[in-house]
Motif scaffolding. Structure first.
Motif, short mmCIF file in Angstrom:
data_model
loop_
_atom_site.label_atom_id
_atom_site.label_comp_id
_atom_site.label_asym_id
_atom_site.label_seq_id
_atom_site.Cartn_x
_atom_site.Cartn_y
_atom_site.Cartn_z
N LEU A 266 0.84 -1.19 0.00
CA LEU A 266 0.00 0.00 0.00
C LEU A 266 0.88 1.25 0.00
O LEU A 266 1.68 1.45 0.92
CB LEU A 266 -0.92 0.00 1.22
CG LEU A 266 -1.93 -1.16 1.29
CD1 LEU A 266 -2.74 -1.07 2.57
CD2 LEU A 266 -2.84 -1.17 0.08
N ILE A 267 0.71 2.09 -1.02
CA ILE A 267 1.59 3.24 -1.23
C ILE A 267 0.74 4.50 -1.34
O ILE A 267 -0.28 4.52 -2.03
CB ILE A 267 2.42 3.06 -2.52
CG1 ILE A 267 3.11 1.69 -2.55
CG2 ILE A 267 3.45 4.18 -2.66
CD1 ILE A 267 3.70 1.32 -3.90
N THR A 268 1.20 5.55 -0.68
CA THR A 268 0.53 6.84 -0.78
C THR A 268 1.48 7.86 -1.41
O THR A 268 2.70 7.77 -1.21
CB THR A 268 0.07 7.33 0.62
OG1 THR A 268 -0.80 8.47 0.46
CG2 THR A 268 1.23 7.71 1.51
N PRO A 269 0.96 8.79 -2.18
CA PRO A 269 1.85 9.80 -2.78
C PRO A 269 2.63 10.56 -1.71
O PRO A 269 2.08 10.94 -0.68
CB PRO A 269 0.87 10.73 -3.51
CG PRO A 269 -0.29 9.86 -3.86
CD PRO A 269 -0.42 8.93 -2.69
N SER A 270 3.90 10.78 -1.97
CA SER A 270 4.75 11.45 -1.00
C SER A 270 4.55 12.96 -0.98
O SER A 270 5.02 13.64 -0.07
CB SER A 270 6.23 11.13 -1.28
OG SER A 270 6.59 11.54 -2.58
N ARG A 271 3.84 13.49 -1.99
CA ARG A 271 3.61 14.94 -2.06
C ARG A 271 2.12 15.24 -2.20
O ARG A 271 1.68 15.71 -3.25
CB ARG A 271 4.41 15.55 -3.21
CG ARG A 271 5.89 15.22 -3.13
CD ARG A 271 6.69 15.91 -4.20
NE ARG A 271 8.00 15.29 -4.34
CZ ARG A 271 8.97 15.77 -5.09
NH1 ARG A 271 8.78 16.90 -5.77
NH2 ARG A 271 10.13 15.15 -5.19
N PRO A 272 1.34 14.97 -1.17
CA PRO A 272 -0.10 15.24 -1.26
C PRO A 272 -0.38 16.73 -1.22
O PRO A 272 0.48 17.52 -0.82
CB PRO A 272 -0.64 14.54 0.00
CG PRO A 272 0.48 14.67 0.98
CD PRO A 272 1.75 14.49 0.16
N LEU A 273 -1.58 17.10 -1.60
CA LEU A 273 -1.99 18.49 -1.42
C LEU A 273 -2.10 18.81 0.06
O LEU A 273 -1.67 19.87 0.52
CB LEU A 273 -3.34 18.74 -2.09
CG LEU A 273 -3.43 18.53 -3.61
CD1 LEU A 273 -4.84 18.80 -4.09
CD2 LEU A 273 -2.43 19.43 -4.33
N LEU A 274 -2.70 17.89 0.81
CA LEU A 274 -2.91 18.07 2.24
C LEU A 274 -2.48 16.80 2.96
O LEU A 274 -2.86 15.70 2.57
CB LEU A 274 -4.39 18.34 2.53
CG LEU A 274 -4.76 18.51 4.01
CD1 LEU A 274 -4.24 19.84 4.55
CD2 LEU A 274 -6.27 18.40 4.20
#
Length: 202
Positions: A142-150
């Motif tokens: 499970l991977i989340t973007p390292s540069r989210p908006l918030l």
């Protein structure tokens, strides 16, 4: 509106305030960034949550500013129905503080069809949807973007507990994703929106 900020907190079963400390920490970070003299404290929400709200998933919305809390509301949370994810490129969008002014996000919302949500791409990288953080599953990870908006509190919780990892992600990663998940304070991983790769309009 630009001087107002919000925290959306999940009250579960009318006896648990989820991730309260992380919400308070974000309020403190907001105040520090804006050089406020004081930051309001989240009150005891269980004491003021109305008893007549049906359901076990209650959305508490706190609106606040430098002088204190201006409004607290409680409503039954109803999860959105989303069938399709659309790639939207916006290299100018910014929403690093959870402001009550969502004009930039609403511009994107207005171009979407019913039951459709955007995956916002900024400078070639995946960020968020208009109302949630993003997680993609690739080969069981499970991977989340390292540069989210918030930097959402649910995302922060999942990172700190080792349930997800951060990585720069592009549209090409969506093409090999097994599933896509939308999370926020009201939608923990076990109760989030999950979609198959073929739901994405590339």
């Amino acid at each position: 509106m630009k001087d107002l900020f919000i925290e959306t907190i999940r009250v579960r079963d009318k006896n648990t305030v989820e991730l309260r400390d992380l919400h308070q920490e974000r309020m403190v970070r907001t105040g520090k960034y804006l050089h406020w003299r004081e930051v309001p404290a989240i009150p005891n929400l269980l004491e003021i949550c109305p008893n007549d709200i049906e359901g076990d998933n209650i959305k508490c919305k706190i609106t606040y500013h430098e002088k204190g809390i201006s409004d607290i509301s409680f409503t039954k949370y109803v999860k959105r129905k989303i069938d399709t994810l659309r790639i939207v490129v916006d290299n100018e969008i910014h929403y690093s503080l959870k402001s009550a002014d969502r004009a930039e996000l609403e511009k994107i919302t207005h171009i979407l069809n019913e039951n459709e949500e955007a995956i916002i791409v900024r400078n070639g990288l995946l960020t968020d949807t208009t109302y949630s953080n993003l997680i993609i599953e690739i080969a069981g990870k499970l991977i989340t973007p390292s540069r989210p908006l918030l930097e959402g509190v649910q995302r922060q919780h999942l990172i700190s507990t080792g349930q997800i990892v951060c990585k720069d992600l592009t549209v090409d990663d969506l093409k090999i994703a097994d599933r896509i998940f939308l999370i926020n304070a009201m939608m923990p991983l076990e109760d989030c929106i999950g979609l198959e790769r073929n739901s994405i309009i590339l």
